[in-house]
Every structure is written in C-alpha cells, then in structure tokens.
Motif scaffolding. Sequence first.
Motif, PDB file in Angstrom:
ATOM      1  N   LEU A 114       0.790   7.377   3.005  1.00 29.52           N
ATOM      2  CA  LEU A 114      -0.577   7.893   3.023  1.00 29.52           C
ATOM      3  C   LEU A 114      -1.510   7.100   3.930  1.00 29.52           C
ATOM      4  CD1 LEU A 114      -1.224   8.821  -0.710  1.00 29.52           C
ATOM      5  CD2 LEU A 114      -0.978  10.386   1.222  1.00 29.52           C
ATOM      6  N   GLN A 115      -1.133   5.878   4.286  1.00 29.32           N
ATOM      7  CA  GLN A 115      -1.997   5.061   5.125  1.00 29.32           C
ATOM      8  C   GLN A 115      -2.031   5.605   6.545  1.00 29.32           C
ATOM      9  OE1 GLN A 115      -0.923   0.947   4.943  1.00 29.32           O
ATOM     10  NE2 GLN A 115      -0.962   0.917   2.712  1.00 29.32           N
ATOM     11  N   SER A 116      -3.198   5.485   7.168  1.00 29.22           N
ATOM     12  CA  SER A 116      -3.308   5.927   8.554  1.00 29.22           C
ATOM     13  C   SER A 116      -2.718   4.873   9.469  1.00 29.22           C
ATOM     14  CB  SER A 116      -4.771   6.185   8.917  1.00 29.22           C
ATOM     15  OG  SER A 116      -5.511   4.992   8.804  1.00 29.22           O
ATOM     16  N   SER A 117      -2.263   5.305  10.627  1.00 30.58           N
ATOM     17  CA  SER A 117      -1.630   4.372  11.549  1.00 30.58           C
ATOM     18  C   SER A 117      -2.690   3.503  12.224  1.00 30.58           C
ATOM     19  CB  SER A 117      -0.827   5.123  12.601  1.00 30.58           C
ATOM     20  OG  SER A 117      -1.691   5.881  13.410  1.00 30.58           O
ATOM     21  N   LYS A 170     -12.079   3.986   5.984  1.00 31.32           N
ATOM     22  CA  LYS A 170     -11.762   2.576   5.800  1.00 31.32           C
ATOM     23  C   LYS A 170     -11.664   2.210   4.328  1.00 31.32           C
ATOM     24  CE  LYS A 170     -11.562   1.022  10.015  1.00 31.32           C
ATOM     25  NZ  LYS A 170     -10.383   0.446  10.596  1.00 31.32           N
ATOM     26  N   GLY A 171     -12.492   2.811   3.494  1.00 30.46           N
ATOM     27  CA  GLY A 171     -12.440   2.517   2.072  1.00 30.46           C
ATOM     28  C   GLY A 171     -11.125   2.946   1.458  1.00 30.46           C
ATOM     29  N   LEU A 172     -10.661   4.136   1.816  1.00 32.10           N
ATOM     30  CA  LEU A 172      -9.395   4.637   1.298  1.00 32.10           C
ATOM     31  C   LEU A 172      -8.229   3.831   1.847  1.00 32.10           C
ATOM     32  CD1 LEU A 172      -7.837   6.742  -0.330  1.00 32.10           C
ATOM     33  CD2 LEU A 172      -7.827   8.177   1.705  1.00 32.10           C
ATOM     34  N   ASP A 173      -8.284   3.487   3.127  1.00 34.40           N
ATOM     35  CA  ASP A 173      -7.216   2.684   3.718  1.00 34.40           C
ATOM     36  C   ASP A 173      -7.151   1.301   3.082  1.00 34.40           C
ATOM     37  OD1 ASP A 173      -6.283   4.629   5.404  1.00 34.40           O
ATOM     38  OD2 ASP A 173      -7.508   3.988   7.106  1.00 34.40           O
ATOM     39  N   ALA A 174      -8.283   0.727   2.778  1.00 37.99           N
ATOM     40  CA  ALA A 174      -8.302  -0.588   2.143  1.00 37.99           C
ATOM     41  C   ALA A 174      -7.710  -0.524   0.736  1.00 37.99           C
ATOM     42  CB  ALA A 174      -9.726  -1.132   2.089  1.00 37.99           C
ATOM     43  N   LYS A 175      -8.045   0.534  -0.002  1.00 36.04           N
ATOM     44  CA  LYS A 175      -7.489   0.696  -1.346  1.00 36.04           C
ATOM     45  C   LYS A 175      -5.984   0.931  -1.293  1.00 36.04           C
ATOM     46  CE  LYS A 175     -11.742   2.435  -3.327  1.00 36.04           C
ATOM     47  NZ  LYS A 175     -12.479   3.599  -3.803  1.00 36.04           N
ATOM     48  N   LEU A 176      -5.540   1.741  -0.344  1.00 35.87           N
ATOM     49  CA  LEU A 176      -4.105   1.986  -0.209  1.00 35.87           C
ATOM     50  C   LEU A 176      -3.361   0.714   0.195  1.00 35.87           C
ATOM     51  CD1 LEU A 176      -4.054   5.479   1.529  1.00 35.87           C
ATOM     52  CD2 LEU A 176      -3.337   4.946  -0.798  1.00 35.87           C
ATOM     53  N   ALA A 177      -3.968  -0.086   1.043  1.00 41.84           N
ATOM     54  CA  ALA A 177      -3.347  -1.348   1.436  1.00 41.84           C
ATOM     55  C   ALA A 177      -3.240  -2.300   0.246  1.00 41.84           C
ATOM     56  CB  ALA A 177      -4.137  -2.000   2.562  1.00 41.84           C
ATOM     57  N   LEU A 178      -4.267  -2.330  -0.584  1.00 46.23           N
ATOM     58  CA  LEU A 178      -4.237  -3.174  -1.777  1.00 46.23           C
ATOM     59  C   LEU A 178      -3.155  -2.709  -2.750  1.00 46.23           C
ATOM     60  CD1 LEU A 178      -5.494  -5.464  -3.459  1.00 46.23           C
ATOM     61  CD2 LEU A 178      -7.033  -3.739  -4.423  1.00 46.23           C
ATOM     62  N   VAL A 179      -3.067  -1.399  -2.962  1.00 48.31           N
ATOM     63  CA  VAL A 179      -2.040  -0.863  -3.858  1.00 48.31           C
ATOM     64  C   VAL A 179      -0.650  -1.162  -3.309  1.00 48.31           C
ATOM     65  CG1 VAL A 179      -1.076   1.276  -4.803  1.00 48.31           C
ATOM     66  CG2 VAL A 179      -3.532   0.917  -4.828  1.00 48.31           C
ATOM     67  N   THR A 180      -0.488  -1.083  -1.994  1.00 46.84           N
ATOM     68  CA  THR A 180       0.803  -1.393  -1.378  1.00 46.84           C
ATOM     69  C   THR A 180       1.176  -2.851  -1.599  1.00 46.84           C
ATOM     70  OG1 THR A 180       0.394   0.282   0.307  1.00 46.84           O
ATOM     71  CG2 THR A 180       2.102  -1.336   0.771  1.00 46.84           C
ATOM     72  N   LEU A 200       8.737   4.094  -5.724  1.00 44.16           N
ATOM     73  CA  LEU A 200       8.210   5.399  -5.318  1.00 44.16           C
ATOM     74  C   LEU A 200       6.718   5.333  -5.006  1.00 44.16           C
ATOM     75  CD1 LEU A 200      10.126   7.780  -7.751  1.00 44.16           C
ATOM     76  CD2 LEU A 200      10.468   7.495  -5.290  1.00 44.16           C
ATOM     77  N   VAL A 201       5.960   4.597  -5.822  1.00 42.58           N
ATOM     78  CA  VAL A 201       4.519   4.453  -5.570  1.00 42.58           C
ATOM     79  C   VAL A 201       4.287   3.719  -4.260  1.00 42.58           C
ATOM     80  CG1 VAL A 201       2.404   3.326  -6.410  1.00 42.58           C
ATOM     81  CG2 VAL A 201       3.842   4.604  -7.983  1.00 42.58           C
ATOM     82  N   MET A 202       5.102   2.702  -3.993  1.00 45.44           N
ATOM     83  CA  MET A 202       4.946   1.955  -2.746  1.00 45.44           C
ATOM     84  C   MET A 202       5.275   2.832  -1.539  1.00 45.44           C
ATOM     85  SD  MET A 202       6.346  -1.843  -1.720  1.00 45.44           S
ATOM     86  CE  MET A 202       8.018  -1.496  -2.173  1.00 45.44           C
ATOM     87  N   ILE A 203       6.288   3.666  -1.642  1.00 46.54           N
ATOM     88  CA  ILE A 203       6.634   4.578  -0.545  1.00 46.54           C
ATOM     89  C   ILE A 203       5.499   5.552  -0.282  1.00 46.54           C
ATOM     90  CG2 ILE A 203       8.156   6.490   0.098  1.00 46.54           C
ATOM     91  CD1 ILE A 203      10.417   4.926  -1.324  1.00 46.54           C
TER      92      ILE A 203
END
Length: 75
Positions: A22-25, A47-57, A14-17
């Motif tokens: 939430l990531q931008s295209s 970019k900071g939020l996208d990078a964090k979301l990518a790391l969490v993914t 669920l967290v991965m989904i």
Amino acid sequence: MTVVVGILLLIVALVMIVTVLLQSSESDGITAVSGAAETFFGKNKSKGLDAKLALVTKVCAIAFVALCIVMMFLG
C-alpha cells in the motif's frame, strides 16, 4: 502453543505484506499523469498515510522477527 504462535506469525506476515504494497514508491515518476496528480492533489496529502503505513510496517517487522525467535525456541 506452537500453533498459536504460528497463526500469529502468519497474520503478522500478511499485514506486513499488505502495508508494504500500500505504500507509495519513493521514486519520482516521469509520466505526465503522476506529475499532474501531484500538483493537483498536493504532495503532502498522502504523507500522513505513508508515515502511518511505514510505522505499521516497522512494528510488523519487529513482531515478525520476535515471533520467529519464539518459534525457534518452541520448535
């Protein structure tokens, strides 16, 4: 033990989904609204939020695979 691993697997999935959604295209938008928003807010602000979301993914994907392997050996 199988129930605990199954619950962890469900939570990680669920967290991965959510983080993927939430990531931008990566594609550049053609619409005038997205272009105006990028010039107004700046491209580097998210970019900071996208990078964090990518790391969490990535972490969730690794945990998902590891938990699937654990479930395979337990089941």
